[in-house]
Motif scaffolding. Sequence first.
Motif, short mmCIF file in Angstrom:
data_model
loop_
_atom_site.label_atom_id
_atom_site.label_comp_id
_atom_site.label_asym_id
_atom_site.label_seq_id
_atom_site.Cartn_x
_atom_site.Cartn_y
_atom_site.Cartn_z
N VAL A 179 -10.53 -20.95 -47.57
CA VAL A 179 -9.04 -20.87 -47.76
C VAL A 179 -8.47 -20.08 -46.72
O VAL A 179 -9.34 -19.13 -46.33
CB VAL A 179 -8.57 -20.64 -49.09
CG1 VAL A 179 -8.90 -21.81 -50.10
CG2 VAL A 179 -8.88 -19.49 -49.51
N SER A 180 -7.26 -19.96 -46.22
CA SER A 180 -6.70 -19.08 -45.35
C SER A 180 -5.23 -18.71 -46.02
O SER A 180 -4.52 -19.42 -46.52
CB SER A 180 -6.36 -19.82 -44.15
OG SER A 180 -7.71 -20.08 -43.38
N VAL A 181 -5.02 -17.44 -45.46
CA VAL A 181 -3.62 -17.04 -45.74
C VAL A 181 -3.05 -16.32 -44.34
O VAL A 181 -3.79 -15.85 -43.59
CB VAL A 181 -3.50 -15.87 -46.75
CG1 VAL A 181 -4.58 -14.67 -46.32
CG2 VAL A 181 -2.23 -15.25 -47.06
N VAL A 182 -1.92 -17.00 -44.11
CA VAL A 182 -1.18 -16.82 -42.80
C VAL A 182 0.10 -16.28 -43.03
O VAL A 182 0.80 -16.68 -43.70
CB VAL A 182 -1.26 -17.90 -41.96
CG1 VAL A 182 -0.37 -17.81 -40.33
CG2 VAL A 182 -2.65 -18.65 -41.97
N GLU A 183 0.47 -15.16 -42.26
CA GLU A 183 1.82 -14.46 -42.50
C GLU A 183 2.26 -14.20 -41.10
O GLU A 183 1.57 -13.70 -40.18
CB GLU A 183 1.82 -13.28 -43.45
CG GLU A 183 1.26 -13.49 -44.71
CD GLU A 183 2.42 -14.30 -45.63
OE1 GLU A 183 3.36 -14.35 -45.03
OE2 GLU A 183 2.02 -14.68 -46.48
N SER A 184 3.54 -14.40 -40.89
CA SER A 184 4.23 -13.94 -39.63
C SER A 184 5.53 -13.13 -39.82
O SER A 184 6.33 -13.33 -40.77
CB SER A 184 4.82 -14.94 -38.92
OG SER A 184 3.67 -15.90 -38.22
N THR A 185 5.54 -11.79 -39.38
CA THR A 185 6.53 -10.87 -39.69
C THR A 185 7.00 -10.27 -38.42
O THR A 185 6.19 -10.38 -37.56
CB THR A 185 5.98 -9.73 -40.63
OG1 THR A 185 4.84 -9.07 -40.10
CG2 THR A 185 5.64 -10.21 -42.07
N MET A 186 7.68 -9.13 -38.41
CA MET A 186 8.36 -8.37 -37.16
C MET A 186 7.33 -7.52 -36.65
O MET A 186 7.24 -7.23 -35.52
CB MET A 186 9.90 -7.83 -37.54
CG MET A 186 10.82 -9.02 -37.93
SD MET A 186 11.05 -10.00 -36.37
CE MET A 186 11.59 -8.91 -35.15
N THR A 187 6.80 -6.80 -37.68
CA THR A 187 5.63 -5.89 -37.32
C THR A 187 4.40 -5.93 -37.47
O THR A 187 4.04 -6.85 -38.70
CB THR A 187 6.14 -4.62 -37.88
OG1 THR A 187 6.01 -4.73 -39.45
CG2 THR A 187 7.61 -4.28 -37.60
N ALA A 188 3.32 -5.51 -36.80
CA ALA A 188 1.94 -5.69 -37.10
C ALA A 188 1.51 -5.20 -38.47
O ALA A 188 0.87 -5.84 -39.15
CB ALA A 188 0.93 -5.42 -36.02
N GLU A 189 2.12 -4.08 -38.61
CA GLU A 189 1.75 -3.53 -40.05
C GLU A 189 1.98 -4.53 -41.18
O GLU A 189 1.28 -4.45 -42.19
CB GLU A 189 2.57 -2.16 -40.07
CG GLU A 189 1.90 -1.14 -39.10
CD GLU A 189 2.58 -1.26 -37.59
OE1 GLU A 189 3.35 -2.32 -37.55
OE2 GLU A 189 1.90 -0.45 -36.78
N GLN A 190 3.47 -5.09 -41.15
CA GLN A 190 3.86 -6.02 -42.09
C GLN A 190 3.02 -6.94 -42.37
O GLN A 190 2.64 -7.22 -43.68
CB GLN A 190 5.37 -6.21 -42.04
CG GLN A 190 6.26 -5.21 -42.03
CD GLN A 190 7.63 -5.77 -41.86
OE1 GLN A 190 8.05 -6.53 -41.01
NE2 GLN A 190 8.63 -4.79 -42.47
N ALA A 191 2.66 -7.88 -41.26
CA ALA A 191 1.81 -8.86 -41.38
C ALA A 191 0.51 -8.51 -42.00
O ALA A 191 -0.07 -9.48 -42.98
CB ALA A 191 1.53 -9.36 -40.02
N LYS A 192 -0.08 -7.38 -41.34
CA LYS A 192 -1.69 -6.99 -41.99
C LYS A 192 -1.29 -6.76 -43.57
O LYS A 192 -2.00 -7.15 -44.36
CB LYS A 192 -2.01 -5.75 -41.14
CG LYS A 192 -3.31 -5.26 -41.61
CD LYS A 192 -3.90 -3.85 -40.88
CE LYS A 192 -5.09 -3.46 -41.38
NZ LYS A 192 -5.01 -3.13 -42.90
#
Length: 232
Positions: A48-61
């Motif tokens: 399985v995968s979890v994928v997130e897109s946010t404004m900053t790299a820190e938030q996404a991570k």
Amino acid sequence: MKKMALFAVCSSLLVGVNTSAFAVDFPHLTTTGYGEVIAKPDMATFSVSVVESTMTAEQAKSKVDEVVERFISSLAQAGVTEDSISSSNLYLTPQYHYPKDEKPELVGYRASRNVNVTVNDLSKLNQYLEVALVDGINQVDNIELKVSNESEYQEQARQAAIKDAKQKAESLVKGFDKELGDIWQIRYNNSNTQPVLMKTMQMDSARMEKSSYQDSAITIRDRVDVLYKLDD
């Protein structure tokens, strides 16, 4: 005991045709034996995968790591052992917008991680997929159904292939009024098991596949080529 169907598949026969890497200069007969075992899966692996897109790299991570850690913790609470779970490193990529005739604009970051799980009891597969859905996993990359004692089924298929080759040879020499001599060459061609693979899907779609897991079957095949001398 698990149910299985064992049978030999009809194959083409070659009489007096060279199948080895060297010339055979004596009367001979070559048969190809096939064997199959149909096994009911009793375990599985899924990714399985979890994928997130946010404004900053820190938030996404942070979001991705949070979901993965929660999922792994939930699996452990459900009884999945640590050696049955593996997770990938974080994959982070910048996302750009490309206006016409202008420089690309950075619009955010996309982070993703994969988790692979081995399910030793197939009846619990749906439970673990539900756990993934609740914990925020948003994609199933694949589900592969397997049998835990594959080597036993493979041996059954191999013996069926040997029996098939023998029966064909005996039938041919009888039909042509010949005598079957010693075996001159055996060529073993192991056929790979064909696992049951479920396509990549979103988590909601994975829930719709439930009924097909227990009804699936795995085909395990084997093959052997045998070259016999023909006696006068």
